[in-house]
Design a protein around this motif. Structure first.
Motif, short mmCIF file in Angstrom:
data_model
loop_
_atom_site.label_atom_id
_atom_site.label_comp_id
_atom_site.label_asym_id
_atom_site.label_seq_id
_atom_site.Cartn_x
_atom_site.Cartn_y
_atom_site.Cartn_z
N ASN A 141 0.83 -1.21 0.00
CA ASN A 141 0.00 0.00 0.00
C ASN A 141 0.87 1.26 0.00
O ASN A 141 0.61 2.21 -0.73
CB ASN A 141 -0.90 -0.04 1.24
CG ASN A 141 -1.81 1.15 1.35
OD1 ASN A 141 -2.57 1.45 0.45
ND2 ASN A 141 -1.72 1.87 2.46
N TYR A 200 -7.38 -4.87 -1.22
CA TYR A 200 -6.85 -4.10 -0.09
C TYR A 200 -6.56 -2.66 -0.51
O TYR A 200 -6.90 -1.71 0.22
CB TYR A 200 -5.58 -4.79 0.41
CG TYR A 200 -4.95 -4.16 1.61
CD1 TYR A 200 -5.38 -4.48 2.89
CD2 TYR A 200 -3.91 -3.24 1.49
CE1 TYR A 200 -4.79 -3.91 4.01
CE2 TYR A 200 -3.32 -2.67 2.60
CZ TYR A 200 -3.76 -3.02 3.86
OH TYR A 200 -3.18 -2.45 4.96
N MET A 251 -8.33 0.51 1.17
CA MET A 251 -7.56 1.55 1.85
C MET A 251 -7.84 2.94 1.30
O MET A 251 -7.66 3.93 1.97
CB MET A 251 -6.06 1.25 1.70
CG MET A 251 -5.55 0.29 2.73
SD MET A 251 -5.73 1.02 4.36
CE MET A 251 -5.73 -0.44 5.36
N ARG A 252 -8.26 2.98 0.05
CA ARG A 252 -8.53 4.28 -0.57
C ARG A 252 -10.02 4.47 -0.83
O ARG A 252 -10.40 5.13 -1.78
CB ARG A 252 -7.75 4.39 -1.89
CG ARG A 252 -6.27 4.59 -1.66
CD ARG A 252 -5.50 4.36 -2.93
NE ARG A 252 -4.12 4.78 -2.83
CZ ARG A 252 -3.19 4.08 -2.19
NH1 ARG A 252 -3.51 2.97 -1.61
NH2 ARG A 252 -1.93 4.51 -2.13
C1 LIG Z 1 -2.48 3.09 2.40
O1 LIG Z 1 -2.25 4.22 1.55
C2 LIG Z 1 -3.24 5.23 1.66
C3 LIG Z 1 -2.90 6.31 0.66
O2 LIG Z 1 -1.55 6.62 0.67
C4 LIG Z 1 -3.28 5.77 3.08
O3 LIG Z 1 -4.31 6.73 3.19
C5 LIG Z 1 -3.54 4.62 4.04
O4 LIG Z 1 -3.49 5.09 5.37
C6 LIG Z 1 -2.51 3.55 3.85
N1 LIG Z 1 -2.81 2.43 4.74
C7 LIG Z 1 -1.89 1.85 5.51
C8 LIG Z 1 -2.35 0.75 6.36
O5 LIG Z 1 -0.71 2.19 5.49
#
Ligand SMILES: *[C@@H]1O[C@H](CO)[C@@H](O)[C@H](O)[C@H]1NC(C)=O
Ligand SMILES: *[C@@H]1O[C@H](CO)[C@@H](O)[C@H](O)[C@H]1NC(C)=O
Ligand SMILES: *[C@@H]1O[C@H](CO)[C@@H](O)[C@H](O)[C@H]1NC(C)=O
Length: 568
Positions: free
Chosen positions: A338, A391, A395-396
């Motif tokens: 991610n 995933y 997350m987005r």
């Molecule tokens: C994954 O990436 C998104 C966008 O950069 C961010 O908002 C999110 O918190 C991230 N999630 C984790 C678990 O790092």
């Protein structure tokens, strides 16, 4: 990037420290013919040398020094910020090489200008003096740049023609062939040259550039560099620039022998753009298959690739751990993935569209690579890739269109996710027993627009005697499947995570049962030629050793520039 600005002193400064003066004299004497001289004659000659020194050599020194500073800064910057991998536009690799090529061209131009227009104008005086001046130009980088451009064109046009060929072989829609909008790219160099420049060889990692280009091409490159450098070095030695001439030759030897060592760029961060989401699969070798998630008008792909240490750092940490520890570790992998993605809202919505409404995205449903014969799609590597993509979208979810946002719950477990999911949407696969398993399997086949394999839907493998998750193994494979699925879907955060866990437990309990269609890798790369990313990754080695060799051969110029106080 701009060239760092340096002042070029045009006259000797009286307040010049004596130490620097001594150093300049020493350097000049070292490169001039050592003739014994009487005390004051020596002094006179040194003064004359010194006053003409900065004016004559200022431009080459400034060029060499600026270029060197820029190359070293670029190297540090890349090691820290890493590479962005893209498919539709130029990736960081291409930009870096184009920048280095531009710097090299400017550098060469400055040397040529200084030969034609500057003070002594050696190029108007005599051929030897002109050649001596030309030995200040970065010939290795300059020639490598031209060869790189040719090889790049060759690779891009070859990959395009191969893509069209594969689409036709798979009977994919004609509209996607029309995607190839640059007609000039369809002229392939292999047809003109009669051989192919590139043959990826990465069995020992990503730095075997010399083994990956055709020997004819490589020796043509070496031959061109050697002849140009030998001619200019001859001029330099005739002009009493001994160290420059000899070090130029040494530089060529360093480059040809690959004495610079392997580069460390594989350990620098690699960031994925939305059109190049690579899923690195576990491998014990220095090369392996990488899955590429679908994007807008391109389907799911598998390519052969050298192992890039950065991509594998989390997967490798996991590979030997026990199945029980798997879930905790996988979260590291997903979080790391991610972090190394750069998705714009359109890319997130495309990916979400494919996952939630596959039929509305027919080109994304296509499988661009080869399907292993007799193997169904429920293999751990595909489930791993699907889990990654779901995933990313989850997350987005803030970037999703409202109707996709509502459907996030269709692939997520409401209990284990800890997010506000729409309660009216039922999660795929949460029906009890075999029915739930079959629903999830059908969903996977919908994503790829393939007819469902009966082997996947109704497993026929021999029933295992023991299980690592079930306390007591049932008597029939149907009951085993049903109970294992119930365990996975309740314990895992999403449908694909449950399928992934299911395939892992299945392999532990039943084994890799390829005769009944169970295999880790249902999708395979067509060949081991790699894609443009692998091409760039391996070419880094050529640039790395060429830059080291070039800076070595320029070291007297750079050193004397320091000595002459050009950094004041
Ligand atoms: C994954 O990436 C998104 C966008 O950069 C961010 O908002 C999110 O918190 C991230 N999630 C984790 C678990 O790092
Ligand atoms: C592609 O289509 C042709 C006719 O349209 C057919 O004969 C061929 O079997 C198809 N190939 C595949 C791989 O589906
Ligand atoms: C690089 O590739 C060549 C050609 O395939 C091979 O002979 C050579 O052993 C390889 N070198 C390394 C270090 O892997």
């Amino acid at each position: 990037m701009a060239l760092p600005h340096h002042h070029v002193p045009t006259s000797a400064s009286l307040a010049f420290p004596t130490v620097v003066f001594a150093l300049v004299v020493a350097l000049r004497l070292a490169s001039a013919a050592p003739a014994p001289m009487a005390g004051d004659l020596l002094e006179k000659r040194n003064n004359a040398l010194f006053s003409s020194f900065q004016a004559e050599q200022g431009l080459h020194q400034a060029a060499a020094l600026s270029a060197m500073t820029l190359l070293i800064t670029a190297h540090r910057a890349i090691m820290n910020t890493g590479f962005v991998l893209r498919q539709r536009s130029l990736s960081t690799d291409a930009w870096v090489v184009l920048t280095v090529g531009l710097v090299t061209c400017i550098w060469t131009t400055l040397v040529v200008l200084s030969g034609l227009l500057f003070k002594e104008r050696p190029c108007r005086a005599s051929l030897e003096a002109c050649l001596a001046r030309m030995s200040y130009a970065p010939w290795m980088l300059q020639i490598l740049f031209f060869f790189w451009l040719i090889a790049f064109w060759d690779e891009v046009s070859y990959l395009r023609s191969k893509d069209v060929e594969h689409r036709m072989r798979l009977n994919l829609s004609d509209s996607s062939i029309a995607e190839t909008k640059h007609a000039w790219l369809s002229i392939t160099l292999p047809r003109i040259l009669g051989f192919r420049i590139w043959k990826l060889e990465c069995s020992r990692g990503p730095s075997n550039w010399s083994g990956s280009v055709d020997p004819k091409f490589r020796w043509l490159l070496y031959g061109t560099i050697t002849s140009v450098v030998v001619i200019t070095a001859y001029g330099a030695i005739r002009g009493a620039l001994y160290s420059l001439g000899l070090l130029n030759l040494v530089g060529v030897v360093l480059f040809v022998a690959g004495a610079g060592g392997a580069n460390m760029y594989a350990g620098a961060p690699h960031v994925y753009n939305g059109d190049m989401l690579r899923i690195a699969l576990t491998t014990r070798h220095r090369e392996g298959t990488v899955y590429i998630l679908p994007f807008r008008n391109r389907g799911f792909d598998a390519v052969w690739s050298p192992k890039i240490d950065y991509e594998h750092r989390e997967v490798d940490a996991l590979s030997n751990s026990e199945a029980e520890g798997r879930r905790r570790d996988l979260r590291h992998i997903l979080a790391a993935f991610n972090e190394s993605t750069e998705l714009d809202p359109d890319a997130v919505n495309d990916l979400a569209g494919w996952l939630y409404e596959p039929e509305k995205h027919p080109t994304m449903q296509q499988i661009k690579c080869k399907r292993a014969p007799g193997i169904h799609l429920i293999g751990s590597s595909i489930m791993f890739a699907l889990w990654h993509s779901e995933y990313l979208v989850f997350m987005r979810r803030g970037l999703l269109q409202p109707d996709y946002e509502r459907m996030v719950g269709s692939l997520r477990s409401p209990k284990l996710t800890g997010a506000d999911l729409d309660a009216s949407v039922r999660q795929v696969g949460n029906l009890p027993g075999l029915e739930g398993y079959q629903e999830a399997v059908r969903y996977v086949y919908r994503l790829f627009d393939q007819p469902v394999d009966d082997m996947a839907l109704n497993p026929t493998s021999p029933t295992p005697k023991t299980s690592i998750v079930l306390d007591k193994c049932p008597d029939t494979i149907e009951d085993y499947t049903a109970q294992l699925w119930d365990h996975c879907i309740t314990a895992e955060e999403s449908t694909f995570a449950a399928l992934y866990a299911f395939t892992c437990y299945w392999v532990s309990d039943v084994g890799s049962d390829a005769t009944h269609g169970w295999h880790q890798f249902p999708l395979r790369a067509w060949d081991r030629e790699g894609d443009l990313v692998s091409w760039h990754v391996v070419w880094r080695q050529a640039w790395y050793s060429a830059i080291i060799a070039q800076l070595t051969s320029m070291s007297p110029v750079i050193l004397s520039a320091f000595a002459a106080g050009i950094l004041q």
